[in-house]
Every structure is written in structure tokens, then in C-alpha cells.
Design an enzyme around this catalytic site. Sequence first.
Site, mmCIF file in Angstrom:
data_model
loop_
_atom_site.group_PDB
_atom_site.id
_atom_site.type_symbol
_atom_site.label_atom_id
_atom_site.label_comp_id
_atom_site.label_asym_id
_atom_site.label_seq_id
_atom_site.Cartn_x
_atom_site.Cartn_y
_atom_site.Cartn_z
ATOM 1 N N LEU A 169 39.471 35.072 30.356
ATOM 2 C CA LEU A 169 38.653 36.047 31.061
ATOM 3 C C LEU A 169 37.363 36.212 30.279
ATOM 4 C CD1 LEU A 169 41.373 38.796 31.685
ATOM 5 C CD2 LEU A 169 40.504 37.159 33.343
ATOM 6 N N ASP A 170 36.274 36.579 30.968
ATOM 7 C CA ASP A 170 35.061 36.938 30.234
ATOM 8 C C ASP A 170 35.421 38.064 29.276
ATOM 9 O OD1 ASP A 170 33.554 35.106 31.619
ATOM 10 O OD2 ASP A 170 32.669 36.566 32.991
ATOM 11 N N CYS A 171 34.724 38.152 28.175
ATOM 12 C CA CYS A 171 35.094 39.110 27.135
ATOM 13 C C CYS A 171 35.094 40.559 27.617
ATOM 14 C CB CYS A 171 34.219 38.935 25.906
ATOM 15 S SG CYS A 171 32.476 39.319 26.152
ATOM 16 N N VAL A 191 35.967 41.570 30.688
ATOM 17 C CA VAL A 191 36.937 41.729 31.772
ATOM 18 C C VAL A 191 38.303 41.926 31.131
ATOM 19 C CG1 VAL A 191 37.996 40.620 33.774
ATOM 20 C CG2 VAL A 191 35.579 40.251 33.277
#
Length: 140
Positions: A5-7, A9
Site C-alpha cells: 500500500l502507499d505509505c 494508506v
Amino acid sequence: AVHRLDCRVCGLILVAKTRGAAAFLAGELAARRVTKRYRALLAGGIGGGGDPFEVREAVGGRPSLSIFKSIEATPHLQLGQLTTADLEPRTGRRHQLRLHAAALGAPILGDDLYGAPSGGGAGASLYLQSTEVRVAHPSG
């Protein structure tokens, strides 16, 4: 982790316990047989009347598709409306859901890159959470 996941999210990720499971899950991701759903708080309304609808907007010059569904709309004094929505990326472009929400005029709250900062300063929460990941079990 098999996928990331993006950091900013939060939520569910796939983790494999064995190398065989990791290879299987990586193949499922590459073949786009994994369904992912996110819950977001959007700064604005998206319409749709609660019915899912497609958002097709190129990301990085490449075609991309997301499914958006409004769950609840709440009046907001500064933003006009906050919308709780389920989002499903059907293609896997970087920042795809963030860009598609912004293209609808309802960026994800806390998204200082694409239009709806939360006012919390650097590192403030992005109101986007991974809530569901569907994939076949590696053992069949």
C-alpha cells in the site's frame, strides 16, 4: 508482503507464509485476478445515487478504470459535503484512486498532492483504507 500500500494508506495487505504461496499470489496479482476494495472519505459529492459507476481517466498516459460507489453523504460547512465511498481499482496505476477522486471534483480528504489537505500538516492522514482483498487461496 505480496502486495503493498502507499505509505499513507492503511488497511489490509496480502502476506504469504511460504515461497510457493508467494509465487502463487504474485501470479494472481500479475494476472489481475485479485479484487481490492478501499473505503475513502471524499471532500465533495460524487453523485451516483448509491449505485456503482465507472471512472475512466488516464493515469500517466495509460488507460485506467476504477469503480466508485457513494455510501453516505454528509453536509460540511467548509467543503459543502463529505462523501464516504467504496473504491475499487480495476487497473493498478500509481495513485489511481487519488487521481480519479480528484478528477470527479471530490479528492480524498488528506490528499495534499491532489487537492484536499486535511490541515494536519506533513504526514497527516490520508482518509483511504484498504478494506477488502479477494483472491483464490494458494492451496486451491
